[in-house]
Design an enzyme around this catalytic site. Structure first.
Site, PDB file in Angstrom:
ATOM      1  N   GLY A  84       0.827  -1.198   0.000  1.00 21.74           N
ATOM      2  CA  GLY A  84       0.000   0.000   0.000  1.00 21.74           C
ATOM      3  C   GLY A  84       0.859   1.245   0.000  1.00 21.74           C
ATOM      4  N   GLN A 119       3.209   9.837   0.920  1.00 25.69           N
ATOM      5  CA  GLN A 119       4.469   9.106   1.077  1.00 25.69           C
ATOM      6  C   GLN A 119       5.442   9.354  -0.074  1.00 25.69           C
ATOM      7  OE1 GLN A 119       2.271   5.249   2.201  1.00 25.69           O
ATOM      8  NE2 GLN A 119       4.271   5.072   3.208  1.00 25.69           N
ATOM      9  N   CYS A 131       5.841  -0.135   7.241  1.00 24.63           N
ATOM     10  CA  CYS A 131       5.512   1.050   6.451  1.00 24.63           C
ATOM     11  C   CYS A 131       6.704   1.419   5.583  1.00 24.63           C
ATOM     12  CB  CYS A 131       5.156   2.201   7.387  1.00 24.63           C
ATOM     13  SG  CYS A 131       4.714   3.721   6.540  1.00 24.63           S
ATOM     14  N   LEU A 132       6.450   1.734   4.331  1.00 28.77           N
ATOM     15  CA  LEU A 132       7.537   2.114   3.421  1.00 28.77           C
ATOM     16  C   LEU A 132       8.226   3.399   3.883  1.00 28.77           C
ATOM     17  CD1 LEU A 132       5.888   1.272  -0.028  1.00 28.77           C
ATOM     18  CD2 LEU A 132       7.519  -0.093   1.309  1.00 28.77           C
ATOM     19  N   HIS A 187      -4.571   1.543   7.405  1.00 33.27           N
ATOM     20  CA  HIS A 187      -3.204   2.073   7.519  1.00 33.27           C
ATOM     21  C   HIS A 187      -3.016   3.238   6.549  1.00 33.27           C
ATOM     22  CE1 HIS A 187       1.311   1.382   7.894  1.00 33.27           C
ATOM     23  NE2 HIS A 187       1.240   2.104   6.797  1.00 33.27           N
ATOM     24  N   GLU A 188      -3.447   3.061   5.293  1.00 31.62           N
ATOM     25  CA  GLU A 188      -3.240   4.102   4.278  1.00 31.62           C
ATOM     26  C   GLU A 188      -4.139   5.311   4.505  1.00 31.62           C
ATOM     27  OE1 GLU A 188      -0.602   3.890   2.655  1.00 31.62           O
ATOM     28  OE2 GLU A 188      -0.231   1.764   2.950  1.00 31.62           O
ATOM     29  N   HIS A 248      -2.562   7.541   6.912  1.00 31.64           N
ATOM     30  CA  HIS A 248      -1.553   8.412   6.288  1.00 31.64           C
ATOM     31  C   HIS A 248      -2.183   9.694   5.753  1.00 31.64           C
ATOM     32  CE1 HIS A 248       2.357   6.512   6.266  1.00 31.64           C
ATOM     33  NE2 HIS A 248       1.869   5.365   5.849  1.00 31.64           N
TER      34      HIS A 248
END
Length: 170
Positions: free
Chosen positions: A46, A51, A94-95, A136-137, A140
């Site tokens: 994701g 990000q 997380c990226l 999660h996204e 963000h």
């Protein structure tokens, strides 16, 4: 399609609330394509637009396990309209916080309303990994990171570690 650089903790942009997407333009379609390319390259399941430094309410997700059977999904202005009382604990990463994982408890199922790349209003119900990923996204998009769901001690430790690394790399 372009692989864009990821925004990494402690970058303050990760705490920004993202702006809603208006009409679906070629710019938004290109953003979504770049996000998918960046997400697959990372590799991740994701990615939120913030990000890659774009404060727009755009999310890309693909929870398929097989690279040959990709199932990319794009969510514009996603919002959770229902969530189950049952919870699930998932070891999230997380990226934007590379190589760090932590157990986060979230609702097991969610219903999310969004627009697709054709501008159509859609609603889906998700469970398991997809439900976790969507939550999660969307976090963000509101400037919330998965580490915010951890204890203060763990969160402070992670932030300190990444701040130190950023200082060292500067």
């Amino acid at each position: 399609m372009t692989i864009r650089p990821l925004v990494i903790l402690p970058d303050a942009r990760l705490r920004l609330a993202s702006e809603p997407v208006g009409p679906v333009t070629d710019e938004i379609r290109t953003l979504a394509a770049d996000m998918l390319e960046t997400m697959y390259d990372a590799p991740g399941v994701g990615l939120a637009a913030i990000q890659i430094g774009v404060p727009k309410r755009v999310v890309t997700i693909d929870t398929s396990k097989d690279e040959n059977d990709r199932q990319p999904q794009v969510f514009l202005n996603p919002e959770i309209v229902w969530s189950s009382e049952e919870k699930r604990v998932y070891d999230e990463g997380c990226l934007s916080i590379p190589e760090y994982y932590g157990e986060v408890e979230r609702p097991d199922r969610v219903r999310v309303r969004f627009r697709d790349l054709d501008g159509a209003e859609r609603e889906i119900e998700a469970d398991g990994l997809l439900a976790t990923c969507i939550q999660h996204e969307i976090d963000h998009l509101d400037g919330v990171l998965f580490i915010d769901h951890l204890s203060k001690l763990k969160r402070d430790r992670v932030v300190k570690k990444f701040a130190k690394a950023a200082k060292r790399d500067a």
